[in-house]
Write a protein that holds these residues in place. Structure first.
Motif, PDB file in Angstrom:
ATOM      1  N   GLN A 192       0.830  -1.197   0.000  1.00  0.00           N
ATOM      2  CA  GLN A 192       0.000   0.000   0.000  1.00  0.00           C
ATOM      3  C   GLN A 192       0.873   1.259   0.000  1.00  0.00           C
ATOM      4  OE1 GLN A 192      -2.493  -0.627   3.463  1.00  0.00           O
ATOM      5  NE2 GLN A 192      -4.077  -1.686   2.295  1.00  0.00           N
ATOM      6  N   GLN A 193       1.964   1.219   0.745  1.00  0.00           N
ATOM      7  CA  GLN A 193       2.887   2.360   0.791  1.00  0.00           C
ATOM      8  C   GLN A 193       3.604   2.537  -0.548  1.00  0.00           C
ATOM      9  OE1 GLN A 193       5.191   1.067   4.124  1.00  0.00           O
ATOM     10  NE2 GLN A 193       3.744   1.843   5.654  1.00  0.00           N
ATOM     11  N   VAL A 194       3.931   1.426  -1.188  1.00  0.00           N
ATOM     12  CA  VAL A 194       4.553   1.477  -2.512  1.00  0.00           C
ATOM     13  C   VAL A 194       3.589   2.101  -3.511  1.00  0.00           C
ATOM     14  CG1 VAL A 194       5.368   0.077  -4.443  1.00  0.00           C
ATOM     15  CG2 VAL A 194       6.115  -0.466  -2.116  1.00  0.00           C
ATOM     16  N   ASP A 195       2.347   1.616  -3.501  1.00  0.00           N
ATOM     17  CA  ASP A 195       1.337   2.128  -4.431  1.00  0.00           C
ATOM     18  C   ASP A 195       1.097   3.626  -4.237  1.00  0.00           C
ATOM     19  OD1 ASP A 195       1.085  -0.408  -5.462  1.00  0.00           O
ATOM     20  OD2 ASP A 195      -0.738  -0.895  -4.349  1.00  0.00           O
ATOM     21  N   ALA A 196       1.265   4.083  -2.993  1.00  0.00           N
ATOM     22  CA  ALA A 196       1.055   5.505  -2.692  1.00  0.00           C
ATOM     23  C   ALA A 196       2.294   6.353  -2.978  1.00  0.00           C
ATOM     24  CB  ALA A 196       0.637   5.672  -1.234  1.00  0.00           C
ATOM     25  N   GLY A 197       3.380   5.706  -3.410  1.00  0.00           N
ATOM     26  CA  GLY A 197       4.603   6.435  -3.736  1.00  0.00           C
ATOM     27  C   GLY A 197       5.349   6.963  -2.530  1.00  0.00           C
ATOM     28  N   LEU A 198       5.200   6.290  -1.387  1.00  0.00           N
ATOM     29  CA  LEU A 198       5.776   6.797  -0.144  1.00  0.00           C
ATOM     30  C   LEU A 198       7.143   6.199   0.192  1.00  0.00           C
ATOM     31  CD1 LEU A 198       2.579   6.807   2.106  1.00  0.00           C
ATOM     32  CD2 LEU A 198       3.685   8.764   1.012  1.00  0.00           C
TER      33      LEU A 198
END
Length: 428
Positions: free
Chosen positions: A109-115
């Motif tokens: 989820q953090q990857v998908d959010a670009g974080l």
């Protein structure tokens, strides 16, 4: 207070990289640079109890001595507080410079959010030093977004004396042999298995491992991708688990039992009142803390093979801890991560008993005999599956725990379990 898998492990110094009570620190996002080329790297961690609290303080001191222009601002949180604070921060679109992660669904989820930063290139020169099993939880679509600091696996811890009492000469290598041994133990007046039914997560280990042994790791990957858990491997896993539950192998009152509390799963095992428990590498230390401990009578064996199954008995199931780098972090954060995961430094962490090896050839650094057995099993692992309540999105993981608990308790069928998990996955 309900004791989770990770907070239960706090009872032991040799547990996973988990936390107790710590300071709160400041939120990420403040200025990292100052005049004179000095850089501050904010490091969110759960090094709040020993041995890792003491180890971590020294590691930071040593790094700063070698890098006088870099200040590591340690922000330690207790495990559950860490997750809550990190969730709040990431929902605002920010992430710490370097922070603890357990990989799986939350990291994705953090990857998908670009974080978080893609480390495939930045850490390319030393990615090959890690074992494949240790890296697997932190890879998304073939790219690496975090590096491991710890790994562990679930297996059966057993009481050698109670096995001998029941006439069992060696640990079971197959599921059918395990079922036979459960019958032998009951016939000898021994409670076969300790289980924390109230906590739910210990029960999901059985269903997950059975699905792995029946369908192989590919079945779990495909189900995660397709969001469909109604395939034969998952229904059959439920049927096998129901076969076990129908034998009534668990201690009296298991449905109300927690893991680490007095009278719970670990205490039942540690006091010699059950012959087996399926648990992670922290089990011996928690048995000693919650109960008397078994000493030399304690043994370990991997989850058995299922006759005709596609999965290998050398495929492991478990989890660990690692570190991700925030997308906007300075390059010095990667320098600190490289320091922490360098062989010379990581061996120090392993030597404390606080973490298990994640680097190739590091097994000899483990001094505790029980942890050494686990480390050797992990070193020979042909595949690795993260805990399902971490590998999948949080809602799906919770449904796995809830539905499997209902299956064990006799209120859901194997087919209903598979359908409920699928419905939750498709609604995400």
């Amino acid at each position: 207070m309900k004791l989770s898998r990770r907070s239960a492990a706090l009872l032991a110094a040799s547990a996973l990289v988990l936390g107790g009570c710590g300071s709160t620190g400041n939120d990420a996002g403040e200025s990292k640079s100052s005049a004179g080329g000095k850089v501050t790297v904010e490091f969110w961690n759960i090094w709040t109890t020993d041995p890792l609290k003491t180890y971590g303080a020294q590691a930071i001191k040593d790094f700063q001595a070698a890098h006088p222009n870099i200040t590591i601002k340690s922000v330690p949180y207790e495990n559950e507080a860490f997750k809550a604070k990190l969730t709040t921060l990431t929902q605002s679109g920010k992430a710490p410079d370097i922070f603890q992660t357990w990989g799986g669904g939350v990291l994705k989820q953090q990857v998908d959010a670009g974080l978080v930063k893609d480390l495939t290139s930045d850490a390319g020169s030393w990615l090959g030093t890690f074992t494949d099993a240790a890296l697997s939880a932190y890879q998304v679509d073939g790219k690496t977004y975090a590096l491991p600091e710890d790994i562990g696996m679930v297996g059966f811890w057993y009481n050698k004396a109670l096995f001998k009492k029941a006439g069992i000469a060696e640990p079971p290598a197959t599921w059918s042999a395990l079922i036979d041994d459960v019958k032998k133990l009951k016939a000898a007046g021994v409670t076969p298995i300790a289980l924390a039914g109230k906590d739910k997560w210990p029960g999901h280990y059985y269903w997950a491992y059975l699905a792995m042994r029946i369908g192989g790791l590919d079945a779990l990957k495909q189900a995660g991708d397709s969001k469909d858990f109604t395939g034969p491997a998952f229904v059959q896993a439920g049927q096998k688990l129901k076969e076990l539950a129908d034998l009534q192998p668990f201690q009296k009152g298991y449905l109300g039992a927690t893991y680490g509390d007095p009278g719970g799963q670990a205490a039942t095992m540690g006091d010699g009142k059950a012959a087996m428990e399926l648990m992670g590498q922290w089990a011996p230390a928690v048995q000693n803390d919650a109960g008397k401990g078994l000493g030399d009578d304690l043994g370990f064996f991997p989850f058995p093979a299922v006759d005709g199954g596609a999965g290998a008995v050398t495929d492991a199931f478990g989890g660990g801890g690692g570190y991700a780098i925030g997308a906007d972090a300075p390059a010095e954060a990667i320098e600190f991560l490289k320091f922490l995961t360098d062989s010379a430094e990581h061996r120090k962490a392993v030597g404390t008993g606080g973490v298990l090896p994640v680097l190739k050839g590091e097994e000899d650094a483990v001094t505790d005999p029980n942890l050494s057995v686990v480390a050797k099993n992990l070193a020979g692992a042909t595949g690795f599956q993260l805990y399902l309540d971490q590998a999948f999105p949080p809602a799906v993981g919770q449904e796995v725990n809830d539905s499997v608990a209902q299956l064990i308790g006799g209120t859901k069928t194997p087919e209903q379990v598979a359908q409920a998990i699928t419905e939750t996955a498709k609604s995400e």
